[in-house]
Scaffold this motif. Structure first.
Motif, PDB file in Angstrom:
ATOM      1  N   SER A  45      29.640 -25.995 -63.949  1.00  8.23           N
ATOM      2  CA  SER A  45      28.419 -25.923 -63.758  1.00  8.23           C
ATOM      3  C   SER A  45      27.704 -24.833 -63.140  1.00  8.23           C
ATOM      4  CB  SER A  45      27.697 -27.183 -62.793  1.00  8.23           C
ATOM      5  OG  SER A  45      28.278 -28.449 -63.371  1.00  8.23           O
ATOM      6  N   THR A  46      28.219 -24.214 -62.096  1.00 13.01           N
ATOM      7  CA  THR A  46      27.623 -22.910 -61.515  1.00 13.01           C
ATOM      8  C   THR A  46      27.924 -21.776 -62.438  1.00 13.01           C
ATOM      9  OG1 THR A  46      28.428 -23.749 -59.176  1.00 13.01           O
ATOM     10  CG2 THR A  46      28.243 -21.483 -59.540  1.00 13.01           C
ATOM     11  N   SER A  47      28.622 -21.672 -63.303  1.00 17.62           N
ATOM     12  CA  SER A  47      28.656 -20.565 -64.210  1.00 17.62           C
ATOM     13  C   SER A  47      27.674 -20.758 -65.221  1.00 17.62           C
ATOM     14  CB  SER A  47      30.177 -20.459 -64.986  1.00 17.62           C
ATOM     15  OG  SER A  47      31.188 -20.407 -64.158  1.00 17.62           O
ATOM     16  N   ASN A  48      27.208 -21.977 -65.637  1.00 14.19           N
ATOM     17  CA  ASN A  48      26.182 -22.299 -66.340  1.00 14.19           C
ATOM     18  C   ASN A  48      24.728 -21.691 -65.740  1.00 14.19           C
ATOM     19  OD1 ASN A  48      27.708 -23.241 -68.298  1.00 14.19           O
ATOM     20  ND2 ASN A  48      27.418 -25.265 -67.647  1.00 14.19           N
ATOM     21  N   ALA A  50      24.772 -19.340 -62.968  1.00 10.08           N
ATOM     22  CA  ALA A  50      24.757 -17.805 -62.691  1.00 10.08           C
ATOM     23  C   ALA A  50      26.236 -17.345 -63.318  1.00 10.08           C
ATOM     24  CB  ALA A  50      24.876 -17.696 -61.278  1.00 10.08           C
ATOM     25  N   ARG A  51      26.264 -16.648 -64.437  1.00 13.41           N
ATOM     26  CA  ARG A  51      27.460 -16.497 -65.018  1.00 13.41           C
ATOM     27  C   ARG A  51      28.001 -15.668 -64.263  1.00 13.41           C
ATOM     28  NH1 ARG A  51      29.554 -19.095 -69.074  1.00 13.41           N
ATOM     29  NH2 ARG A  51      27.383 -19.413 -69.822  1.00 13.41           N
ATOM     30  N   THR A  52      27.978 -14.695 -63.512  1.00 12.18           N
ATOM     31  CA  THR A  52      28.853 -13.684 -63.129  1.00 12.18           C
ATOM     32  C   THR A  52      28.593 -13.904 -61.535  1.00 12.18           C
ATOM     33  OG1 THR A  52      27.132 -11.925 -62.695  1.00 12.18           O
ATOM     34  CG2 THR A  52      28.424 -11.915 -64.962  1.00 12.18           C
ATOM     35  N   ARG A  53      29.627 -13.149 -60.727  1.00 13.46           N
ATOM     36  CA  ARG A  53      29.349 -13.252 -59.410  1.00 13.46           C
ATOM     37  C   ARG A  53      28.271 -12.480 -58.923  1.00 13.46           C
ATOM     38  NH1 ARG A  53      32.192 -14.397 -55.020  1.00 13.46           N
ATOM     39  NH2 ARG A  53      32.134 -13.142 -53.109  1.00 13.46           N
ATOM     40  N   GLN A  54      27.777 -11.364 -59.478  1.00 13.70           N
ATOM     41  CA  GLN A  54      26.431 -10.748 -59.167  1.00 13.70           C
ATOM     42  C   GLN A  54      25.519 -11.671 -59.401  1.00 13.70           C
ATOM     43  OE1 GLN A  54      25.935  -7.762 -58.017  1.00 13.70           O
ATOM     44  NE2 GLN A  54      23.936  -8.027 -57.944  1.00 13.70           N
ATOM     45  N   ALA A  55      25.289 -12.338 -60.405  1.00 15.22           N
ATOM     46  CA  ALA A  55      24.257 -13.150 -60.722  1.00 15.22           C
ATOM     47  C   ALA A  55      24.245 -14.308 -59.707  1.00 15.22           C
ATOM     48  CB  ALA A  55      24.273 -13.881 -62.019  1.00 15.22           C
ATOM     49  N   LEU A  56      25.232 -14.661 -59.268  1.00 16.67           N
ATOM     50  CA  LEU A  56      25.429 -15.724 -58.184  1.00 16.67           C
ATOM     51  C   LEU A  56      24.924 -15.222 -56.643  1.00 16.67           C
ATOM     52  CD1 LEU A  56      26.264 -18.683 -57.442  1.00 16.67           C
ATOM     53  CD2 LEU A  56      28.521 -17.795 -56.833  1.00 16.67           C
ATOM     54  N   LEU A  57      25.291 -14.176 -56.422  1.00 15.60           N
ATOM     55  CA  LEU A  57      24.870 -13.307 -55.219  1.00 15.60           C
ATOM     56  C   LEU A  57      23.292 -13.078 -55.189  1.00 15.60           C
ATOM     57  CD1 LEU A  57      27.852 -10.673 -54.572  1.00 15.60           C
ATOM     58  CD2 LEU A  57      27.325 -12.891 -53.222  1.00 15.60           C
ATOM     59  N   GLU A  58      22.871 -12.820 -56.606  1.00 17.22           N
ATOM     60  CA  GLU A  58      21.352 -12.422 -56.714  1.00 17.22           C
ATOM     61  C   GLU A  58      20.538 -13.899 -56.708  1.00 17.22           C
ATOM     62  OE1 GLU A  58      20.593 -10.799 -60.269  1.00 17.22           O
ATOM     63  OE2 GLU A  58      21.958  -8.621 -59.850  1.00 17.22           O
ATOM     64  N   LEU A  59      21.214 -14.933 -57.129  1.00 18.92           N
ATOM     65  CA  LEU A  59      20.532 -16.212 -56.976  1.00 18.92           C
ATOM     66  C   LEU A  59      20.426 -16.563 -55.385  1.00 18.92           C
ATOM     67  CD1 LEU A  59      19.483 -18.734 -58.705  1.00 18.92           C
ATOM     68  CD2 LEU A  59      21.960 -19.677 -58.304  1.00 18.92           C
ATOM     69  N   ALA A  60      21.560 -16.358 -54.664  1.00 20.45           N
ATOM     70  CA  ALA A  60      21.727 -16.737 -53.273  1.00 20.45           C
ATOM     71  C   ALA A  60      20.659 -15.794 -52.335  1.00 20.45           C
ATOM     72  CB  ALA A  60      23.078 -16.534 -52.652  1.00 20.45           C
ATOM     73  N   VAL A  61      20.414 -14.490 -52.725  1.00 24.19           N
ATOM     74  CA  VAL A  61      19.394 -13.973 -52.128  1.00 24.19           C
ATOM     75  C   VAL A  61      18.106 -14.377 -52.310  1.00 24.19           C
ATOM     76  CG1 VAL A  61      18.588 -11.419 -51.988  1.00 24.19           C
ATOM     77  CG2 VAL A  61      21.072 -11.572 -51.923  1.00 24.19           C
ATOM     78  N   ARG A  62      17.776 -14.734 -53.657  1.00 19.82           N
ATOM     79  CA  ARG A  62      16.570 -14.910 -53.804  1.00 19.82           C
ATOM     80  C   ARG A  62      16.167 -16.321 -53.152  1.00 19.82           C
ATOM     81  NH1 ARG A  62      17.580 -13.016 -59.121  1.00 19.82           N
ATOM     82  NH2 ARG A  62      18.253 -15.019 -59.658  1.00 19.82           N
ATOM     83  N   ARG A  63      17.171 -17.144 -53.118  1.00 24.15           N
ATOM     84  CA  ARG A  63      16.924 -18.417 -52.307  1.00 24.15           C
ATOM     85  C   ARG A  63      16.935 -18.475 -50.942  1.00 24.15           C
ATOM     86  NH1 ARG A  63      14.701 -23.401 -52.832  1.00 24.15           N
ATOM     87  NH2 ARG A  63      16.000 -25.006 -52.149  1.00 24.15           N
TER      88      ARG A  63
END
Length: 196
Positions: A45-48, A50-63
């Motif tokens: 689900s998380t990969s859906n 935020a596909r990459t680690r970078q995308a996950l980190l960017e999502l975390a920063v925005r939140r």
């Protein structure tokens, strides 16, 4: 619930869980699989979201930026034209919230800040979110009569970040100051900056 609302809610859940994991386990503990497990989501689900680690980190920063904006609540600040006491009151409340009710969020911010020193692409996202707060703080200082708001924003942020780091992750982690102590420190700093 619409598909868009569902996907936005899922992204918020993933980001909030990522922030909680950063505070609890540090950067090494943040993986797509760990987010799925902690959020009780189906594997993948998380990969859906935020596909990459970078995308996950960017999502975390925005939140992080969204949640810290609610913590700081600059729109609730007293009118800075009310003088240094009013400004100290508002800034002290925001700082104290970060030290107490939002300690986990503050820890996650430090994890992301350190990671941004190693990832130039994350630095861009991290700095952009911080710039909005710096601009708002500069506007408050200008309204309070500051003749050097840019320099004074740096001084205020350095003081607040130093206090928060010391009390959340440093040698004062078991000695969180009271709201009144934070206010007194800010009042002293603001008085020194204004020459009063």
């Amino acid at each position: 619930m619409s598909v868009r609302t569902t996907s936005a809610a899922r992204a918020d859940l993933v980001a909030d869980t990522a922030l909680a994991l950063l505070a609890e386990r540090g950067m090494r503990g943040l993986t797509h699989r760990a987010v799925d497990e902690a959020a009780e989501l189906p594997q993948g689900s998380t990969s859906n979201v935020a596909r990459t680690r970078q995308a996950l980190l960017e999502l975390a920063v925005r939140r992080l930026a969204e949640r810290e904006a609610r913590v700081l609540a600059l729109e609730e600040m007293p009118d800075p034209r009310g003088g240094l006491d009013a400004l100290a009151d508002g800034l002290a409340l925001a700082t104290h919230r970060s030290l107490t009710r939002n300690r986990e969020l503050t820890l996650a911010r430090y994890e992301l800040a350190l990671e941004a020193t190693r990832r130039p692409e994350l630095r861009t996202y991290f700095d952009a979110t911080g710039r909005a707060f710096r601009d708002q703080l500069g506007a408050l200082l200008t309204a309070a009569g500051s003749l050097a708001p840019g320099r004074q924003v740096l001084s205020l942020l350095a003081w607040a970040d130093g206090l928060m780091f010391s009390c959340v992750a440093g040698s004062f982690s078991s000695e969180v100051p009271s709201l009144e102590e934070v206010r007194a420190g800010l009042r002293e700093l603001l008085a020194g900056m204004s020459g009063t």
